[in-house]
Design a protein around this motif. Structure first.
Motif, short mmCIF file in Angstrom:
data_model
loop_
_atom_site.label_atom_id
_atom_site.label_comp_id
_atom_site.label_asym_id
_atom_site.label_seq_id
_atom_site.Cartn_x
_atom_site.Cartn_y
_atom_site.Cartn_z
N MET A 252 0.95 -1.20 0.21
CA MET A 252 0.07 0.03 -0.03
C MET A 252 0.93 1.29 0.02
SD MET A 252 -3.39 0.38 -0.19
CE MET A 252 -4.68 1.11 0.20
N ASP A 253 1.92 1.07 0.72
CA ASP A 253 3.00 2.26 0.67
C ASP A 253 3.30 2.72 -0.61
OD1 ASP A 253 2.31 2.73 3.43
OD2 ASP A 253 4.20 1.48 4.17
N GLY A 254 3.68 1.71 -1.28
CA GLY A 254 4.36 1.79 -2.66
C GLY A 254 3.31 2.52 -3.57
N LEU A 255 1.97 2.16 -3.49
CA LEU A 255 1.12 2.94 -4.36
C LEU A 255 1.08 4.28 -3.91
CD1 LEU A 255 -1.65 0.28 -4.73
CD2 LEU A 255 -0.25 0.75 -6.50
N ARG A 256 0.84 4.74 -2.52
CA ARG A 256 1.11 6.01 -2.06
C ARG A 256 2.25 6.77 -2.60
NH1 ARG A 256 -0.09 5.85 3.64
NH2 ARG A 256 -2.45 5.59 2.98
N GLU A 257 3.34 6.14 -2.72
CA GLU A 257 4.56 6.77 -3.03
C GLU A 257 4.54 7.33 -4.59
OE1 GLU A 257 7.86 4.70 -1.97
OE2 GLU A 257 7.65 4.63 0.35
N GLN A 258 3.96 6.28 -5.32
CA GLN A 258 3.75 6.34 -6.68
C GLN A 258 2.42 7.79 -6.94
OE1 GLN A 258 2.59 2.60 -8.56
NE2 GLN A 258 4.89 1.91 -8.39
N GLY A 259 1.61 7.66 -6.29
CA GLY A 259 0.69 8.47 -6.49
C GLY A 259 1.35 9.88 -5.98
N GLU A 260 2.03 10.14 -5.18
CA GLU A 260 2.69 11.32 -4.80
C GLU A 260 3.67 11.98 -5.61
OE1 GLU A 260 4.04 10.57 -0.87
OE2 GLU A 260 2.02 10.70 0.24
N ALA A 261 4.57 10.89 -6.28
CA ALA A 261 5.48 11.21 -7.16
C ALA A 261 4.68 11.80 -8.55
CB ALA A 261 6.31 9.89 -7.31
N ALA A 262 3.67 11.10 -8.78
CA ALA A 262 2.76 11.55 -9.98
C ALA A 262 2.35 12.97 -9.64
CB ALA A 262 1.69 10.39 -10.22
N LEU A 263 2.00 13.05 -8.52
CA LEU A 263 1.36 14.58 -8.58
C LEU A 263 2.33 15.60 -8.27
CD1 LEU A 263 -1.28 13.82 -5.59
CD2 LEU A 263 -1.65 14.54 -7.75
N ALA A 264 3.54 15.14 -7.83
CA ALA A 264 4.91 16.15 -7.88
C ALA A 264 5.11 16.36 -9.32
CB ALA A 264 5.90 15.56 -7.20
N ALA A 265 5.18 15.42 -10.10
CA ALA A 265 5.54 15.54 -11.43
C ALA A 265 4.47 16.24 -12.23
CB ALA A 265 5.59 14.08 -12.01
N ARG B 97 2.59 18.61 -10.86
CA ARG B 97 2.88 20.08 -10.55
C ARG B 97 4.08 20.70 -11.31
NH1 ARG B 97 2.20 17.79 -4.87
NH2 ARG B 97 0.16 18.04 -4.62
N GLN B 98 5.13 19.95 -11.23
CA GLN B 98 6.33 20.62 -12.03
C GLN B 98 6.16 20.79 -13.54
OE1 GLN B 98 9.09 21.42 -10.87
NE2 GLN B 98 8.38 21.16 -8.76
N ALA B 99 5.25 19.93 -14.25
CA ALA B 99 4.82 20.21 -15.54
C ALA B 99 3.80 21.32 -15.37
CB ALA B 99 4.09 18.77 -16.24
N GLU B 100 2.98 21.54 -14.82
CA GLU B 100 2.11 22.55 -14.80
C GLU B 100 3.07 24.15 -14.65
OE1 GLU B 100 -1.59 23.34 -12.56
OE2 GLU B 100 -1.57 20.94 -12.33
#
Length: 60
Positions: A1-14, A16-19
């Motif tokens: 479950m933590d792996g999915l959370r980390e992937q989700g947070e990484a995707a959100l950060a990416a 935001r950076q793209a925006e």
């Protein structure tokens, strides 16, 4: 479950950076359109040039 959370947070950060990068490109594009608008105006003469903190500002 933590792996999915980390992937989700990484995707959100990416996302935001793209925006942020996209907004910076929009700002550059808008500035270039304003600076070069006299080139497409049918009866425009060379605009008045003045120096600004960002470089040359072209005003019609």
């Amino acid at each position: 479950m933590d792996g999915l959370r980390e992937q989700g947070e990484a995707a959100l950060a990416a996302g935001r950076q793209a925006e942020i990068a996209l907004q910076a490109l929009r700002n550059v594009n808008q500035r270039l359109m304003v600076e070069n608008s006299w080139l497409i105006a049918p009866d425009a003469l060379e605009p008045t040039r003045r120096r600004t903190e960002f470089g040359t500002d072209l005003t019609a």
